[in-house]
Design an enzyme around this catalytic site. Structure first.
Site, PDB file in Angstrom:
ATOM      1  N   HIS A 562       0.821  -1.209   0.000  1.00  0.00           N
ATOM      2  CA  HIS A 562       0.000   0.000   0.000  1.00  0.00           C
ATOM      3  C   HIS A 562       0.861   1.267   0.000  1.00  0.00           C
ATOM      4  O   HIS A 562       0.963   1.961  -1.004  1.00  0.00           O
ATOM      5  CB  HIS A 562      -0.935  -0.024   1.212  1.00  0.00           C
ATOM      6  CG  HIS A 562      -1.879   1.143   1.273  1.00  0.00           C
ATOM      7  ND1 HIS A 562      -2.480   1.548   2.440  1.00  0.00           N
ATOM      8  CD2 HIS A 562      -2.320   1.996   0.319  1.00  0.00           C
ATOM      9  CE1 HIS A 562      -3.259   2.588   2.194  1.00  0.00           C
ATOM     10  NE2 HIS A 562      -3.173   2.886   0.918  1.00  0.00           N
ATOM     11  N   HIS A 567       1.442   5.021  -2.796  1.00  0.00           N
ATOM     12  CA  HIS A 567       1.613   6.404  -2.332  1.00  0.00           C
ATOM     13  C   HIS A 567       3.005   6.954  -2.636  1.00  0.00           C
ATOM     14  O   HIS A 567       3.147   7.988  -3.306  1.00  0.00           O
ATOM     15  CB  HIS A 567       1.344   6.478  -0.832  1.00  0.00           C
ATOM     16  CG  HIS A 567      -0.090   6.351  -0.450  1.00  0.00           C
ATOM     17  ND1 HIS A 567      -0.901   7.416  -0.185  1.00  0.00           N
ATOM     18  CD2 HIS A 567      -0.874   5.251  -0.302  1.00  0.00           C
ATOM     19  CE1 HIS A 567      -2.118   7.013   0.119  1.00  0.00           C
ATOM     20  NE2 HIS A 567      -2.127   5.683   0.059  1.00  0.00           N
ATOM     21  N   HIS A 754      -4.000   0.543  -6.235  1.00  0.00           N
ATOM     22  CA  HIS A 754      -4.349   1.179  -4.966  1.00  0.00           C
ATOM     23  C   HIS A 754      -5.733   0.766  -4.489  1.00  0.00           C
ATOM     24  O   HIS A 754      -5.931   0.494  -3.297  1.00  0.00           O
ATOM     25  CB  HIS A 754      -4.272   2.702  -5.098  1.00  0.00           C
ATOM     26  CG  HIS A 754      -4.572   3.413  -3.811  1.00  0.00           C
ATOM     27  ND1 HIS A 754      -5.795   4.004  -3.562  1.00  0.00           N
ATOM     28  CD2 HIS A 754      -3.827   3.591  -2.685  1.00  0.00           C
ATOM     29  CE1 HIS A 754      -5.775   4.534  -2.350  1.00  0.00           C
ATOM     30  NE2 HIS A 754      -4.603   4.295  -1.795  1.00  0.00           N
ATOM     31  N   ASN A 758      -6.529  -0.914  -0.807  1.00  0.00           N
ATOM     32  CA  ASN A 758      -6.952   0.130   0.122  1.00  0.00           C
ATOM     33  C   ASN A 758      -8.403   0.007   0.581  1.00  0.00           C
ATOM     34  O   ASN A 758      -8.684   0.035   1.773  1.00  0.00           O
ATOM     35  CB  ASN A 758      -6.760   1.515  -0.502  1.00  0.00           C
ATOM     36  CG  ASN A 758      -7.106   2.623   0.471  1.00  0.00           C
ATOM     37  OD1 ASN A 758      -6.361   2.906   1.407  1.00  0.00           O
ATOM     38  ND2 ASN A 758      -8.260   3.253   0.286  1.00  0.00           N
ATOM     39  N   ILE A 904      -6.659   8.746  -0.905  1.00  0.00           N
ATOM     40  CA  ILE A 904      -6.882   8.501   0.517  1.00  0.00           C
ATOM     41  C   ILE A 904      -5.960   7.377   0.938  1.00  0.00           C
ATOM     42  O   ILE A 904      -5.484   6.622   0.090  1.00  0.00           O
ATOM     43  CB  ILE A 904      -8.349   8.159   0.822  1.00  0.00           C
ATOM     44  CG1 ILE A 904      -8.612   8.092   2.320  1.00  0.00           C
ATOM     45  CG2 ILE A 904      -8.717   6.836   0.170  1.00  0.00           C
ATOM     46  CD1 ILE A 904      -8.400   9.373   3.048  1.00  0.00           C
TER      47      ILE A 904
END
Length: 904
Positions: A562, A567, A754, A758, A904
């Site tokens: 993740h 990110h 993602h 997530n 997010i």
């Protein structure tokens, strides 16, 4: 710049007007404006049609002297919709001055820039400008409306850009500008913050929705294109030190702001990024250095990101994003105050279920807790409010599923972390670490153990040849961390291997777990193999061993699958794109939706999630070594050329190349929900991007000669991911296929990858026994004391509960996972709304519509697969459907929906 209008020119204009009169069409003079800011485009519908206007011709004397005469001008009204900043900004002392400016009609200075030079002088046409005056303000909301009137020459031609200067003393968010012309109205989408003239006197540039590679840029726009990039690169910056939000500077730095040695020596952390700890780069802030450690930045104030990278501030939007992340530390203090002993375990499983069924009493001054999504249920007749969690879908479907081995195995293929299961290709299993440091490298999982569990259905050679053995391998990665993590307070760690056997029905069966502790100065290496077992003691040891493995997987998922791979690794692409690709560049416009809010959420993560003493360090087993572990994986395992889905599957042995297969690869495990759905999504993305790239780059030479494109990719490799700049696997940008591969990989990571790791976090991790984030007790058979053995034999359930995270850790993680799993109301999903620049180019819009159609087809296929009980990894009694890659979702915690970006 004026010329005499020829009769033919006037005749053409007259004919064009007469033809357009029965229809409501946008102006022939103007292309819709696409923002130079990099954020959401709210493209109004049906702005497509254009009628052509021929520029007026000039009369020339025989010797070439131009006869200049005034051309006819038309009055064009413009209306700007804008929004104030925060409530505090609206109450500032300068508001009165702004009101005076509004009354005087000098709120915003707006210029229209022609896209073509004057055909007679070959020079730029004079811009058309006017001041916009505020004509409407809704006191109940932040919306404002401004009006301006332009005297536009009829032969002005296409508008290629606009410039806006804010005459107020506060920032203003420009939503859109509508021009009213005789032929109809045209709306320009901006959606960008413009700083006041007193702060930034430079006029903000916004380009039209027409995309240009550098070599095709209209001459009058080339200078503006260059100026805007120089501003974003910081070349026009006049001060030094910390960046102000209005500066919009994109630059790189290492992760030197997660530690806080000035606050406490225990919060000092090494710099992540560089030779010792390789890592992607993050957005530079320019903050002052720590007093105690000059290599570390101070953590004072907000974490800078350019203003347009921030979350939406639309009034009335749910309390999410930046505000919640900033508030989490105080929220956790409130949670901790409820608990008598924050380190205490849950006394029994009923107390865990009470978090969903009964709740925890909160005082009336519960602060920010009631504003968290889906968590607080207020009982009006009760004296206190309740902290009561919504049951996650796993608990609703089958509250006992987490105990079973089939669910443990199923979640490696269709759960929260489908990125780690891999094919076993060598036997016997063996560590590659230095035996002088870490002990005997040979695994204790022998074929005799495996054969007993699979009941002798095949030999080891047959199992390897038929690709029947798979593994979760956290052995060599975790072994160097075991001893130092064990020194942390209330934390236990092993290195682990978990072996699975593939059954004929495409389900996995766990057959053995090996846990290892390396030697230290006082003790030799310890390791032991655990199997499902058929007696009470063996079954309890197996449950405890699975708890350790799932905790390893939960930590790896959060920090690697993740945080690192989506990110962190996305941020350099975004920074480089803003610095090197113009807002009018077609590749910027292709990738821009995949960049939305990522820099902002990453900055908030450094502030509250991955920082020293933050949520990850206090609730996940790596503790203060979290980012060091992430750096290790980046340095040893991360490769851009393996980040695309097909390449990732092949790399893990979960697929092989097969030209005859539907997606060009054949899956090793046919019922692999993440891969089954993901490959369809990958193909849809690749087809869309292929059409897009081939339209703008019909010849490979246009790619190699595109200086902005080459500068972007060079900066990604050499600076953004500079710790890996010398790796031979970086793709070059020489052909259309090269560019398609790079763009598809980036788009996939931001969207499909993602979403898969997530938005199921609360669904699978909200009931923490299914995915504990840390373990706190040794296995009862690792050098136990008499008391420990006695407790295990008499109260094994209590030992399991003490192994789980503490009450404080569990509730903090549940709050965090609920937030991270929530779709905001303004989420932008794949295929939902096209960008303005895509709509205005017929070939691109047609390709986008095909892309949208494929996504809609994917939704139907997923629904069909989820009711096909022969697909046991996604359908069956109490089985959670695999919906994480369904493109569209409602707001909230839904376990589905694929946004364009890591938001997010």
């Amino acid at each position: 710049m004026f010329c005499k209008e020829s009769s033919s020119g006037l005749q053409t204009l007259s004919i064009a007007k007469s033809l357009s009169s029965p229809f409501h069409k946008p102006s022939p003079l103007i292309n819709p404006i696409w923002t130079g800011r990099r954020d959401k485009l709210c493209r109004p519908r049906n702005l497509g049609g254009r009628c052509k206007v021929t520029a007026s011709q000039s009369n020339s004397e025989p010797k070439g002297n131009i006869v200049k005469e005034k051309v006819k001008k038309i009055k064009v009204k413009g209306y700007i919709q804008a929004e104030e900043g925060t409530v505090l900004e609206g109450l500032r002392w300068s508001r009165g001055l702004d009101d005076i400016a509004d009354i005087a009609g000098r709120s915003l200075l707006v210029e229209l820039i022609a896209a073509e030079n004057d055909t007679r002088t070959l020079m730029e046409k004079d811009p058309v400008e006017d001041y916009a005056q505020r004509v409407w303000f809704d006191g109940e909301s932040a919306d404002e409306k401004y009006e301006c009137v332009f005297d536009m020459p009829e032969d002005f031609g296409t508008v290629g850009a606009i410039r806006i200067q804010n005459q107020h003393h506060r920032d203003i968010f420009i939503k859109e500008m509508e021009l009213e012309l005789p032929s109809g109205s045209v709306t320009f989408s901006c959606h960008s913050w413009v700083a006041p003239k007193s702060v930034d006197p430079a006029k903000r540039i916004f380009f039209s929705s027409k995309s240009y590679i550098p070599s095709a840029t209209p001459e009058p726009l080339k200078k503006l294109r260059k100026e805007e990039l120089e501003t974003l690169q910081g070349k026009n910056r006049k001060k030094v030190g910390e960046f102000a939000k209005h500066e919009r500077v994109y630059d790189y730095d290492v992760y030197n702001d997660v530690g806080d040695p000035d606050k406490d020596d225990e919060l000092a952390r090494p710099v992540i990024g560089g030779l010792s700890h390789p890592y992607p780069r993050r957005c530079k802030t320019g903050r002052k250095r720590s007093d105690k450690d000059p290599s570390t930045e101070k953590r004072e104030g907000d974490f800078y990101v350019p203003r347009d990278e921030e979350f939406s501030t639309t009034k009335g939007t749910a309390f999410t994003g930046k505000a919640i992340l900033a508030a989490l530390p105080s929220v956790f203090t409130q949670v901790e105050s409820i608990l008598l002993d924050p380190k205490s375990p849950f006394p029994h499983f009923k107390s865990i279920e009470d978090l969903f069924d009964v709740g925890i009493n909160l005082p009336k001054d519960a602060g920010l807790l009631p504003m968290l999504p889906k968590l607080i249920k207020v009982i009006s007749e009760a004296q206190d409010d309740l902290l009561q969690f919504d049951p996650p879908i796993l608990l609703n479907k089958d509250r006992f599923s987490w105990i079973r081995d089939d669910e443990f195995a199923r979640q490696t293929l269709a759960g929260l972390n489908p990125y780690c299961i891999q094919l076993v290709t060598e036997w016997p299993l063996q560590s590659k670490l230095d035996p002088a440091v870490y002990g005997d490298p040979n695994s204790l999982i022998t074929w005799e153990i495996v054969e007993k569990e699979i009941r002798g259905v095949m030999s080891v050679d047959e199992a390897l040849k038929n690709k029947r053995l798979f593994m979760l391998d956290y052995h060599d990665l975790l072994l160097p961390y075991v001893n130092k993590v064990r020194e942390l307070d209330d934390t236990m760690l092993y290195a682990s291997r978990t072996l699975f056997f593939l059954s004929d029905d495409s389900t996995l069966r766990p057959v053995a777990i090996e846990l290892t502790r390396p030697p230290d100065v006082n003790r030799p290496q310890w390791k032991q193999v655990f199997t499902p077992g058929y007696d009470a003691t063996s079954c309890w040891l197996w449950k405890l061993a699975k708890t350790h493995v799932v905790a390893h997987d939960a930590g790896y998922h959060q920090l690697i699958s993740h945080w690192l791979r989506t990110h962190c690794c996305m941020e350099p692409y975004i920074i480089a794109a803003n610095r090197q690709l113009s807002a009018m560049h077609p590749i910027f416009r292709l990738l821009h939706p995949h960049f939305r809010y990522t820099m902002e959420i990453n900055a908030r993560a450094r502030q509250s999630l991955v920082n020293a003493g933050g949520i990850i360090e206090t609730c996940f087993w790596p503790g203060k070594y979290s980012l060091e572990l992430s750096s290790d994986v980046y340095g040893k395992l991360w490769r851009f050329d393996k980040e695309g889905l097909p390449a990732d599957l092949i790399n893990r042995g979960l697929a092989v190349e097969d030209e005859k297969a539907e997606h060009g690869v054949r899956l090793t495990i046919p019922d692999y929900p993440f891969a089954n759905d993901g490959l369809m999504l990958w193909d849809a993305l690749k087809e869309w991007i292929t059409d897009y790239v081939n339209h703008y780059y019909p010849d490979a030479g246009l790619i190699t000669s595109d200086e902005e494109l080459q500068a972007w990719w060079s900066e990604v490799k050499n600076i953004g991911h500079g710790d890996k700049k010398d790796e031979p696997w970086w793709p070059e940008l020489k052909t259309q296929d090269d560019l398609i591969g790079v763009a598809t990989t980036i788009a996939w990571v931001a969207s499909g990858h993602h979403a898969a790791v997530n938005f199921g976090q609360y669904g699978y991790g909200g009931y923490f026994p299914n995915r504990p984030t840390t373990t706190r007790r040794r296995m009862p058979v690792e050098e136990p004391t008499e008391e420990e053995l006695k407790e295990f034999y008499e109260e094994p359930e209590k030992v399991l509960l003490k192994t789980f995270p503490s009450q404080k850790q569990a509730t903090q993680v549940m709050v965090t996972l609920d937030l991270l799993s929530t779709h905001s109301p303004d989420e932008e999903y794949l295929g939902e709304e096209p960008e303005a620049s895509w709509v205005d180019e017929p070939v691109i819009f047609a390709a986008y519509e095909r892309f949208k159609g494929r996504l809609q087809y994917l939704e139907g296929v997923i629904d069909e697969r989820n009711v096909n009980v022969s697909l046991k990894n996604r359908a069956g009694a109490g089985v959670v459907k695999y919906e994480l890659l369904k493109p569209i979702s409602e707001p909230g915690v839904t376990g589905m929906g694929v946004p364009y970006s890591v938001s997010i």
